[in-house]
Design a protein around this motif. Sequence first.
Motif, PDB file in Angstrom:
ATOM      1  N   UNK A  73       0.828  -1.206   0.000  1.00  0.00           N
ATOM      2  CA  UNK A  73       0.000   0.000   0.000  1.00  0.00           C
ATOM      3  C   UNK A  73       0.862   1.256   0.000  1.00  0.00           C
ATOM      4  N   UNK A  74       1.963   1.238   0.750  1.00  0.00           N
ATOM      5  CA  UNK A  74       2.816   2.428   0.796  1.00  0.00           C
ATOM      6  C   UNK A  74       3.508   2.656  -0.550  1.00  0.00           C
ATOM      7  N   UNK A  75       3.959   1.575  -1.199  1.00  0.00           N
ATOM      8  CA  UNK A  75       4.605   1.733  -2.503  1.00  0.00           C
ATOM      9  C   UNK A  75       3.611   2.234  -3.544  1.00  0.00           C
ATOM     10  N   UNK A  76       2.381   1.727  -3.521  1.00  0.00           N
ATOM     11  CA  UNK A  76       1.378   2.182  -4.486  1.00  0.00           C
ATOM     12  C   UNK A  76       0.941   3.612  -4.212  1.00  0.00           C
ATOM     13  N   UNK A  77       0.976   4.035  -2.942  1.00  0.00           N
ATOM     14  CA  UNK A  77       0.640   5.425  -2.624  1.00  0.00           C
ATOM     15  C   UNK A  77       1.644   6.388  -3.238  1.00  0.00           C
ATOM     16  N   UNK A  78       2.921   5.972  -3.279  1.00  0.00           N
ATOM     17  CA  UNK A  78       3.933   6.816  -3.916  1.00  0.00           C
ATOM     18  C   UNK A  78       3.783   6.832  -5.436  1.00  0.00           C
ATOM     19  N   UNK A  79       3.149   5.804  -5.989  1.00  0.00           N
ATOM     20  CA  UNK A  79       3.004   5.699  -7.445  1.00  0.00           C
ATOM     21  C   UNK A  79       1.760   6.425  -7.956  1.00  0.00           C
TER      22      UNK A  79
END
Length: 278
Positions: A73-79
Amino acid sequence: MADPQSNAVAPARPANPIPTHAPSAGVIHFRHRHTDRFTVVGNHLAQHAHLSAVAIGLAVYIQSVPDGVSVTAKALTLRFREGEITIRRALNELEEAGYLERRRIPLGGGRFATRTLAYDKPGCAATPSAALVPQQPAAPRTEPEPEPVPSAPTGPAADLLARLRTVDARLILSVRDVQRLSPAVEEWLARHATPEQITRTLTANLPPAPVPIHHPPRFLEHRLTTLLPPPLPVAAPEPQRPRPAPLITCDGCERAFRSHVPDARCGDCGPAPAQTVA
């Protein structure tokens, strides 16, 4: 209600004529045959009747990236522009629909890692691309050497951490976790915090069972760091009291009394007679 108009300059597009056989309403497609950098997505996903638009978009993105790319979720939030809560809800939708699986893998020594498995279609094989990879001769398999088991730490700090699971079974720690957190507990003890005070601080206001504590070592490390009490103030030294006068004996009545003046007489006998020089 009319569609809102945008002041932004639209990119240049070819002025394709509308085909004469096109339907009178709805979308009209202009197809392009991709030869590279494309992903095949099934209509069972693209036209899913119950998934949200965010969930479908994330599923398409996850299917388009190679193995090894982080899709937390954190990686997708940055994307993407969506917030973390929206993305977490979409990931939960995909997990319920069978497009994602989050599995805990043991690493040894009481440690676990969460791996994400993505399925192009719910129920398909876990490794659908294995048949496309040329088979290589199998290398001789060697068993990995078992990791040495660390010795159990001892001392007041280690005992306090090991006994936390008797207060709440969710706060069970491995030997390595106790070794890593012991210096933080020793700092509390050095600041004159009692073991009862430390235990009460670490176990206060826990979520009610059966709500899990997903990472007890990280949870306890956060409390030990953020709730560390200040050192006790150094006590000021007590002022020195004047020493009492020594006991002397009166020359007149042999009575003992205290006086800093040698050869002094008590109050009843009066002052000592003056000495005359011959």
